[in-house]
Design a protein around this motif. Structure first.
Motif, mmCIF file in Angstrom:
data_model
loop_
_atom_site.group_PDB
_atom_site.id
_atom_site.type_symbol
_atom_site.label_atom_id
_atom_site.label_comp_id
_atom_site.label_asym_id
_atom_site.label_seq_id
_atom_site.Cartn_x
_atom_site.Cartn_y
_atom_site.Cartn_z
ATOM 1 N N PRO A 17 0.972 -1.818 0.027
ATOM 2 C CA PRO A 17 -0.079 -0.173 0.053
ATOM 3 C C PRO A 17 0.992 1.411 0.398
ATOM 4 C CG PRO A 17 -0.308 -1.605 2.088
ATOM 5 C CD PRO A 17 0.769 -1.903 1.003
ATOM 6 N N TYR A 18 0.479 2.196 -0.671
ATOM 7 C CA TYR A 18 1.625 3.672 -1.381
ATOM 8 C C TYR A 18 0.933 4.581 -1.099
ATOM 9 C CZ TYR A 18 2.196 2.655 -6.212
ATOM 10 O OH TYR A 18 1.444 2.375 -7.476
ATOM 11 N N THR A 19 0.656 5.497 -1.370
ATOM 12 C CA THR A 19 0.470 6.634 -1.993
ATOM 13 C C THR A 19 1.426 7.916 -2.623
ATOM 14 O OG1 THR A 19 -1.094 7.509 0.206
ATOM 15 C CG2 THR A 19 -1.135 9.268 -1.004
ATOM 16 N N ARG A 20 1.597 8.093 -4.212
ATOM 17 C CA ARG A 20 2.025 9.001 -4.652
ATOM 18 C C ARG A 20 1.822 10.259 -4.127
ATOM 19 N NH1 ARG A 20 2.583 10.756 -10.176
ATOM 20 N NH2 ARG A 20 4.852 10.686 -10.648
ATOM 21 N N ARG A 21 2.528 10.786 -3.479
ATOM 22 C CA ARG A 21 2.473 12.572 -2.545
ATOM 23 C C ARG A 21 2.664 13.446 -3.841
ATOM 24 N NH1 ARG A 21 0.985 13.180 2.360
ATOM 25 N NH2 ARG A 21 0.305 11.290 2.736
ATOM 26 N N ASP A 22 3.061 12.900 -5.118
ATOM 27 C CA ASP A 22 4.099 13.814 -6.347
ATOM 28 C C ASP A 22 4.952 13.271 -7.120
ATOM 29 O OD1 ASP A 22 4.739 16.366 -7.654
ATOM 30 O OD2 ASP A 22 5.753 17.687 -6.468
ATOM 31 N N GLU A 23 5.665 13.534 -8.728
ATOM 32 C CA GLU A 23 6.444 13.091 -9.073
ATOM 33 C C GLU A 23 7.798 12.444 -7.816
ATOM 34 O OE1 GLU A 23 9.095 12.987 -12.740
ATOM 35 O OE2 GLU A 23 7.557 14.563 -12.757
ATOM 36 N N GLY A 24 7.994 10.984 -7.658
ATOM 37 C CA GLY A 24 9.314 10.953 -7.023
ATOM 38 C C GLY A 24 8.789 11.006 -5.592
ATOM 39 N N GLN A 25 7.597 10.470 -5.303
ATOM 40 C CA GLN A 25 7.691 10.584 -3.097
ATOM 41 C C GLN A 25 6.233 9.678 -2.857
ATOM 42 O OE1 GLN A 25 6.791 14.564 -2.688
ATOM 43 N NE2 GLN A 25 8.318 15.485 -2.651
ATOM 44 N N TYR A 26 6.555 8.740 -2.412
ATOM 45 C CA TYR A 26 5.828 7.771 -2.425
ATOM 46 C C TYR A 26 5.623 7.492 -1.067
ATOM 47 C CZ TYR A 26 5.907 7.122 -7.137
ATOM 48 O OH TYR A 26 6.236 6.581 -8.705
ATOM 49 N N LEU A 27 4.729 7.315 -0.682
ATOM 50 C CA LEU A 27 4.238 6.946 1.605
ATOM 51 C C LEU A 27 3.378 5.570 1.480
ATOM 52 C CD1 LEU A 27 4.904 8.055 4.228
ATOM 53 C CD2 LEU A 27 2.562 8.910 3.829
#
Length: 158
Positions: A17-27
């Motif tokens: 499970p992840y959220t892509r916050r912006d290009e190149g940023q994954y939580l």
């Protein structure tokens, strides 16, 4: 394929499970047992993917014991290591070289992050927060509150 796309493809393949916050940023959310989840950042940088996971806040006591444990544990970790932020909170940090970005390496590094954060969590609490845990146990006992989530530390109450 861009590194950002490779990270996304690896996470999708691993079904993490992840959220892509912006290009190149994954939580990424790593689900555990002792520590219910460990939020972990994957940040695409110029030469690597930076990994950072919050583990525990700054200890209230026994700083030397906590830091000794962290340094000894670092010798046995793969891809990440314990570090302190500017306020003294404990994190796992690491870097994955861009040439190694893929499902296999991502699985190894995220797996090590989860194993360390989840497996060492109670040790950090016991070393750095023993007196707070004892006070919480006494307070709950006096009021008849549940002690269920303190059972891992019952040896401290004897």
């Amino acid at each position: 394929m861009s590194i950002d796309a490779q990270v996304k493809a690896a996470l999708d393949e691993l079904e993490v499970p992840y959220t892509r916050r912006d290009e190149g940023q994954y939580l990424v959310t790593l689900e555990g047992t002792n520590r219910l989840n460990t939020p972990t950042w994957l940040l695409v940088r110029e030469q690597s993917v930076f990994v950072q996971a919050f583990v525990c806040r700054q200890p209230d006591e026994n700083h030397v014991g906590v830091y000794r444990y962290m340094l000894q544990r670092n010798a046995r970790l793969y891809g990440v290591h314990y570090a302190l932020d500017r306020v003294g909170d404990i994190h796992l940090i690491g870097r994955i070289p861009l040439v190694a970005v893929g499902p296999d390496e991502m699985d190894r590094v995220l797996g090590q992050t989860l194993e360390a954060a989840d497996g060492d969590f109670n040790t950090f609490l016991e070393l750095g927060f023993a007196e707070s845990i004892k006070r919480e146990h006494a307070w709950r006992s006096e009021r008849g509150e549940s002690l269920a989530n303190l059972m891992a530390f019952e040896h401290l109450f004897e």
